[in-house]
Motif scaffolding. Structure first.
Motif, PDB file in Angstrom:
ATOM      1  N   PRO A 104     159.627  40.446  45.693  1.00  0.00           N
ATOM      2  CA  PRO A 104     158.216  40.833  45.585  1.00  0.00           C
ATOM      3  C   PRO A 104     157.612  41.177  46.946  1.00  0.00           C
ATOM      4  CG  PRO A 104     158.436  38.452  45.419  1.00  0.00           C
ATOM      5  CD  PRO A 104     159.831  39.007  45.431  1.00  0.00           C
ATOM      6  N   PRO A 105     156.584  42.015  46.963  1.00  0.00           N
ATOM      7  CA  PRO A 105     155.891  42.317  48.221  1.00  0.00           C
ATOM      8  C   PRO A 105     155.227  41.063  48.785  1.00  0.00           C
ATOM      9  CG  PRO A 105     155.298  43.880  46.485  1.00  0.00           C
ATOM     10  CD  PRO A 105     156.049  42.769  45.827  1.00  0.00           C
ATOM     11  N   LEU A 106     154.924  41.114  50.063  1.00  0.00           N
ATOM     12  CA  LEU A 106     154.262  39.988  50.723  1.00  0.00           C
ATOM     13  C   LEU A 106     152.892  39.718  50.105  1.00  0.00           C
ATOM     14  CD1 LEU A 106     154.923  40.404  54.559  1.00  0.00           C
ATOM     15  CD2 LEU A 106     155.676  38.526  53.085  1.00  0.00           C
ATOM     16  N   THR A 107     152.592  38.450  49.934  1.00  0.00           N
ATOM     17  CA  THR A 107     151.252  38.032  49.515  1.00  0.00           C
ATOM     18  C   THR A 107     150.781  36.942  50.486  1.00  0.00           C
ATOM     19  OG1 THR A 107     152.183  36.375  48.011  1.00  0.00           O
ATOM     20  CG2 THR A 107     151.671  38.544  47.090  1.00  0.00           C
TER      21      THR A 107
ATOM     22  N   SER B  19     159.200  43.095  56.221  1.00  0.00           N
ATOM     23  CA  SER B  19     158.761  43.059  54.820  1.00  0.00           C
ATOM     24  C   SER B  19     157.515  43.901  54.580  1.00  0.00           C
ATOM     25  CB  SER B  19     158.510  41.606  54.396  1.00  0.00           C
ATOM     26  OG  SER B  19     159.712  40.866  54.457  1.00  0.00           O
TER      27      SER B  19
ATOM     28  N   GLN C 145     159.594  47.148  53.784  1.00  0.00           N
ATOM     29  CA  GLN C 145     160.302  46.933  52.518  1.00  0.00           C
ATOM     30  C   GLN C 145     160.335  45.439  52.242  1.00  0.00           C
ATOM     31  OE1 GLN C 145     164.214  48.608  52.141  1.00  0.00           O
ATOM     32  NE2 GLN C 145     164.796  47.251  50.475  1.00  0.00           N
ATOM     33  N   PRO C 146     159.918  45.008  51.060  1.00  0.00           N
ATOM     34  CA  PRO C 146     159.902  43.575  50.756  1.00  0.00           C
ATOM     35  C   PRO C 146     161.285  42.955  50.930  1.00  0.00           C
ATOM     36  CG  PRO C 146     158.649  44.771  49.108  1.00  0.00           C
ATOM     37  CD  PRO C 146     159.341  45.808  49.955  1.00  0.00           C
TER      38      PRO C 146
END
Length: 508
Positions: free
Chosen positions: A249-252, A301, A304-305
């Motif tokens: 998943p993408p960064l949160t 990230s 690209q995650p």
């Protein structure tokens, strides 16, 4: 009066000398963390004879021939190629098994703990080194991969060894052999996981901190460049298989909490170390080793995650060095007031940490610590099947159960499979087109479905999986259903002739 005072001071000085010096005369200090970490790794090593999906990938690939592995690497998982070949050699020598699968990781973390001890001792004394080495195997993240049949523990051992070689150079042992070994270890780490090259900017930061002379810069640059160039073909080729990490998943914001806590703890340890710019210290080595890989992977990230803690597990070596420095500072502060307690402070701190982390330690050694268990599904198949039954997998990746435990599936026909994983050079094989699968399923009397348990399962995405479920729902009835450790095995029998309930309902 003066004589009594001097005698008193001498007595306090003798009392404050740690008993570690006596122990070191009998056995090298690094042996203690080596044995300690090995014991932690061997404790509950089989996790009640369970193997989860990531380890199943290692298991089933390692059982293939070297030629089949090479063929697969051209299609998928090239980034783990060296590790698969290594595990293939072990399986050839000792046979496949849970212990053989995980023992390399146990030994690797033990080696990393020994190297960490030597680094800490050289930079700040025996007490700091011993604390750092003992702490490594206790960290929850390390305990998870301490018993994991994957390459991340091996990378951590290489990172600890390369850092030890760098410290040797900084302390005046800059022989050519050190630089050759340094470059070779970094290269092997990169071939196991090329994100371990984040180790190089961490070491670069250390060299900047220590302000090394040009000769050291030149030799380090040569070794680092050689390792990078050696790993470059793998890096470029593995980018063609980038789809394998598309699920990350993408960064949160909440993903930043863990790194922030680690950096805060490491920063405190560096502060207590009271480092000086221009000289080797625990802070100069440990803080970059902790912070640079964490921040570097966060930066990557954004493009690209990729942010998974296992990719930078080796940064925990830096964290434990800083923990050792913090404990060393506390011992120094307490030693002036309580000199008799000094020899016992490190054992007490370790004992408290063991007790505090015991729930985590027990959890990490439970099958529930992983998403699923491949072997539990094989047990269900073994006693639910009948000769002549068919079997299907949803999703196709759940075929790993059969690949790890082929004996459990003896007598079953994998009716959806068109080309085996070994022949197709894939992890899960190639399945037939949906209509062919439908035709094959409708010709069966009994079908076993191997899939994920409801708490883990995702809605079917592939057209083939949608067809499998549709045929089972419309033309078969459930006669047995077992769920265990994240996997589910359901037995379906063909309905008696006549309109199905679904068709009647649609007609009405």
């Amino acid at each position: 009066m003066t004589r009594r005072t001097s005698v008193s001071r001498l007595s306090v000085s003798r009392l404050s000398v740690p008993r570690l010096s006596v122990l070191r005369r009998r056995v090298p200090l690094w042996v203690i963390p080596l044995l300690w970490t090995s014991a932690l790794g061997l404790w509950g090593l089989t996790r009640r004879h369970s193997v989860w999906r990531d380890e199943a990938a290692t298991w089933q690939v390692a059982r293939r021939s070297a030629g089949e592995i090479w063929h697969m690497l051209g299609q998928v998982d090239a980034v783990h190629g060296l590790y698969y070949l290594f595990m293939h050699a072990l399986f050839e020598c000792f046979g496949p098994g849970v212990v053989v699968l995980r023992l390399p990781s146990v030994l690797a973390v033990a080696v990393a703990a020994a190297c960490t001890t030597v680094i800490g001792r050289r930079l700040a004394g025996a007490r700091v080194g011993l604390t750092a080495g003992l702490a490594l195997g206790l960290l929850p993240a390390v305990q998870f991969y301490l018993q994991e049949g994957r390459p991340y523990a091996l990378v951590m051992a290489g990172a600890a060894l390369s850092t030890l070689l760098l410290v040797s150079v900084l302390q005046g042992n800059g022989r050519t052999a050190h630089w050759v070994a340094y470059g070779g270890v970094v290269l092997v780490c990169a071939l196991l996981n090329w994100l371990s090259l984040l180790l190089l900017p961490a070491h670069w930061t250390t060299l900047m901190w220590v302000r090394v002379e040009r000769r050291v810069w030149a030799r380090w640059s040569t070794a680092a460049a050689a390792a990078t160039v050696g790993a470059l073909p793998l890096i470029l080729f593995s980018r063609t298989q980038a789809g394998q990490v598309s699920w990350i998943p993408p960064l949160t914001w909440h993903m930043l909490i863990g790194p922030a806590v680690l950096l805060a703890v490491g920063g405190l340890g560096a502060r207590l170390d009271r480092p000086r710019v221009g000289r080797p210290s625990v802070a100069a080595v440990g803080l970059p080793l902790l912070a640079v890989p964490q921040l570097g992977l966060l930066g990557l990230s954004l493009v690209q995650p990729l942010f998974l803690d296992r990719y930078i597990l080796f940064s925990m070596v830096g964290l434990t060095l800083l923990i050792g420095a913090a404990v060393g500072a506390v011992v120094r502060a307490a030693g002036s007031r309580f000199p008799r307690a000094v020899p016992w402070l490190v054992p007490v701190v370790v004992a408290v940490a063991v007790v505090a982390l015991l729930p985590q330690s027990l959890a990490k050694r439970s099958p529930a610590s992983r998403v699923d268990d491949v072997l539990s599904a094989a047990v269900s198949v073994r006693h639910l099947k009948k000769d002549g039954d068919a079997v299907v997998f949803v999703p196709a990746a759940r075929r790993d159960t059969e690949l790890v435990s082929p004996d459990a599936f003896a007598g079953l026909r994998d009716i959806a499979l068109a080309r085996s994983p070994a022949a197709s050079g894939t992890l899960k094989g190639e399945e037939a087109d949906p209509e062919r699968i439908r035709t094959e399923m409708l010709e069966q009397q009994r079908i076993l479905l191997v899939t994920d348990a409801p708490g883990v399962a995702r809605p079917p995405a592939a057209r083939r999986d949608v067809v499998k479920y549709a045929v089972l729902r419309e033309d078969f009835d459930v006669v047995a259903d077992e769920q265990a450790r994240g996997r589910r095995v359901t037995v379906y029998e063909r309905r008696a002739p006549g309109p199905s309930r679904d068709r009647v309902a649609r007609a009405e």
